[in-house]
Scaffold this active site. Structure first.
Site, short mmCIF file in Angstrom:
data_model
loop_
_atom_site.label_atom_id
_atom_site.label_comp_id
_atom_site.label_asym_id
_atom_site.label_seq_id
_atom_site.Cartn_x
_atom_site.Cartn_y
_atom_site.Cartn_z
N TYR A 58 38.12 5.85 27.03
CA TYR A 58 37.25 5.98 26.26
C TYR A 58 37.09 7.55 26.17
O TYR A 58 36.99 8.23 26.45
CB TYR A 58 36.27 6.24 27.48
N HIS A 124 43.14 -2.55 31.86
CA HIS A 124 42.37 -2.91 31.61
C HIS A 124 42.51 -3.57 30.26
O HIS A 124 41.51 -4.22 29.58
CB HIS A 124 41.60 -1.50 30.29
N PRO A 223 26.11 -5.60 30.85
CA PRO A 223 25.13 -6.34 31.67
C PRO A 223 23.50 -6.31 30.90
O PRO A 223 22.93 -7.53 30.84
CB PRO A 223 24.87 -5.57 32.85
N LEU A 224 23.70 -5.35 29.65
CA LEU A 224 22.38 -4.99 29.07
C LEU A 224 22.03 -5.18 27.48
O LEU A 224 21.84 -5.27 26.67
CB LEU A 224 21.74 -3.61 28.95
N GLY A 225 23.52 -6.76 27.37
CA GLY A 225 24.02 -7.17 26.58
C GLY A 225 23.96 -6.02 25.29
O GLY A 225 23.42 -6.17 23.76
N GLY A 227 22.92 -3.73 25.25
CA GLY A 227 21.10 -2.66 24.39
C GLY A 227 19.94 -3.72 23.79
O GLY A 227 19.19 -3.56 24.80
N PHE A 228 20.83 -4.89 23.31
CA PHE A 228 19.47 -5.93 23.03
C PHE A 228 18.67 -6.29 23.77
O PHE A 228 17.17 -6.46 23.53
CB PHE A 228 20.24 -7.32 22.48
#
Ligand SMILES: NC(=O)c1ccc[n+]([C@@H]2O[C@H](COP(=O)([O-])OP(=O)(O)OC[C@H]3O[C@@H](n4cnc5c(N)ncnc54)[C@H](OP(=O)(O)O)[C@@H]3O)[C@@H](O)[C@H]2O)c1
Length: 335
Positions: A58, A124, A223-225, A227-228
Site C-alpha cells: 500500500y 498477500h 466490507p462497504l463495497g 464505498g457503494f
C-alpha cells in the site's frame, strides 16, 4: 467494543478493524493526506478498534510508514496486521513467495512499522512460481524467531488477472481452499482475508464455513463495497483514473443505478434502528455472519472511522437479516 478472536493463536481484537489501504492506495490519490489519515487511525483506536490492516504494497510502503507513526506512540492499543509477498511493479502487481524475499520483506515491514513484532503476518497472494508450503514455511520461521505472532492468508485474485483469466470469485476461493489445506500441514492458519459484503457474498459458501470449523478468523475485506454500500456515492459521479472504481464493472453509472435496491434496503433497515447509517447496517450484517468475522472497513477520515467502529453496537434483527438475505445478486461482474 465487543472483542473477537482471530484464529489458532487465540488473539483478541475489537470486532471492527480499520482497513488502512485508502490512506495510501487504491482510491483517488489527490484526496490522500497523511495528517488526517493519522487522525483517522487515532479516532478508530479511541473507539475500540484495535486491528489495523495494512500491507507493504500500500503506497508502496507509505501506509506502513504512516502506521509506524501511530505505533511508536500507542503500540499497546494496536493489533497490527500487515501483508507481504506482493509488490506493485511498473505495469502490474507481482507476487514473490521466495523464502529469502519473504524474510527480507518482513524485516522491512518491522522497520517501517517501528515495532519489534507483527501481530498477524498475511501472505498477500501466493506466488504461482513457488510452492505455497515453501513460502508458508519461511513465514512460520518468522513466528519461531519472534518477529510475528500469527499467520494469515489472503484470498483475492488480482482484478487484472480476473479479466485475463476469466477467474470468478468461486474459482479463486476453490484454489484458496486447496492452498489452505496445504499450508495447515506446515503451520496453523490464524486468519483468512477475502472480500465479503452485502453485495459480494460468495465467501459465505466456502471460505467462511472452512474458517468457522477450524477456529480460524475471517477478515472481511471491502466490507462497504468500496464505498457503494454507504449510500454516499451517486451513479454518474465518476472517479479519477487512479481510483480502482474507475475500472470496476460495478461502478459504471449503469451498474450503480441497477444496484440501488441494495442501498435502498440498507437505508430502510437503518431507518428502523433510528440514528444509524447504511454503512453501519452493512458492517452489522457482517458481524452477524459468525463470531469469527472481523470486518476491516477502509477509510482515511476520522468521522467515518468512528461511525464504522460504532457499528459494533448495532444488533440486526432476524427480519433485517432475512431482508438482506433476500436481496438479488449485485449486477456487474469482472468476467
Ligand atoms: N487482501 C487484499 O488483497 C485486500 C484487497 C482489498 C482490500 N483489502 C483490505 O480491506 C480494507 C477495506 O477495503 P476497501 O478500503 O478497499 O473498501 P471498503 O472498506 O469497502 O470501502 C472503502 C471506501 O468507503 C469509504 N467509506 C468508509 N467508511 C465510510 C462511511 N462510514 N461512510 C461513507 N463512506 C465510507 C472510504 O472513503 P475514504 O477513503 O474517503 O475514507 C472508501 O472510499 C482495505 O483498507 C484493506 O485493508 C485487502
Amino acid at each position: 467494543m465487543e472483542r473477537r478472536t482471530v484464529g489458532a493463536a487465540a488473539l483478541g481484537v475489537g470486532a471492527i478493524g480499520l482497513g488502512c489501504m485508502p490512506m495510501s492506495w487504491g482510491y483517488t490519490s489527490s484526496q490522500r493526506d497523511g495528517e488526517s489519515s493519522v487522525r483517522a487511525v487515532h479516532a478508530a483506536l479511541d473507539h475500540g478498534t484495535t486491528l489495523l490492516d495494512t500491507a507493504d504494497m500500500y503506497g508502496p510502503y507509505t501506509n506502513e510508514l504512516l502506521l509506524g507513526r501511530v505505533l511508536r506512540e500507542r503500540r499497546a492499543d494496536v493489533f497490527v496486521a500487515t501483508k507481504g509477498g506482493l509488490l506493485a511493479g511498473e505495469q502490474h502487481i507481482v507476487a514473490n513467495g521466495r523464502p529469502g524475499y519473504v524474510r527480507r520483506a518482513c524485516d522491512a515491514s518491522l522497520r517501517r512499522l517501528q515495532t519489534d513484532r507483527i501481530d498477524l503476518y498475511q501472505l498477500h497472494r501466493p506466488d504461482p512460481e513457488v510452492p505455497v508450503e515453501e513460502t508458508w514455511g519461511a513465514m512460520a520461521e518468522l513466528v519461531a524467531a519472534g518477529k510475528v505472532r500469527a499467520l494469515g492468508l489472503c484470498a483475492m485474485g488480482a482484478r487484472a488477472d480476473r479479466r485475463a483469466d476469466r477467474r470468478t470469485d468461486a474459482s479463486i476461493h476453490a484454489t484458496t481452499l486447496r492452498q489452505l489445506e496445504r499450508v495447515q500441514q506446515v503451520f496453523p492458519v490464524s486468519s483468512v482475508q477475502a472480500e465479503l459484503s452485502v453485495w459480494s457474498r460468495e465467501a459465505l459458501e466456502t471460505l467462511l464455513p472452512w474458517c468457522e470449523t477450524r477456529g480460524v478468523g475471517f477478515l472481511a475485506a471491502m466490507p462497504l463495497g468500496n464505498g457503494f454500500l454507504t449510500g454516499t456515492l451517486t451513479p454518474g459521479s465518476g472517479f479519477e483514473p487512479d481510483d480502482v472504481r474507475a475500472r470496476h464493472p460495478r461502478f459504471t453509472a449503469e451498474m450503480m443505478a441497477a444496484n440501488q435496491p441494495i442501498v435502498a434496503c440498507l437505508r430502510r433497515i437503518a431507518a428502523r434502528h433510528g440514528d444509524v447509517t447504511p454503512a453501519q447496517v452493512a458492517l452489522a450484517w457482517l458481524l452477524a455472519q459468525g463470531r469469527h468475522v472481523v470486518p476491516v472497513p477502509g477509510t482515511k477520515k476520522a468521522a467515518w472511522a468512528v461511525e464504522n467502529a460504532r457499528a459494533a453496537q448495532l444488533l440486526l434483527t432476524v427480519g433485517d437479516l432475512a431482508e438482506i438475505g433476500a436481496l438479488p445478486e449485485a449486477q456487474g461482474s469482472w468476467d
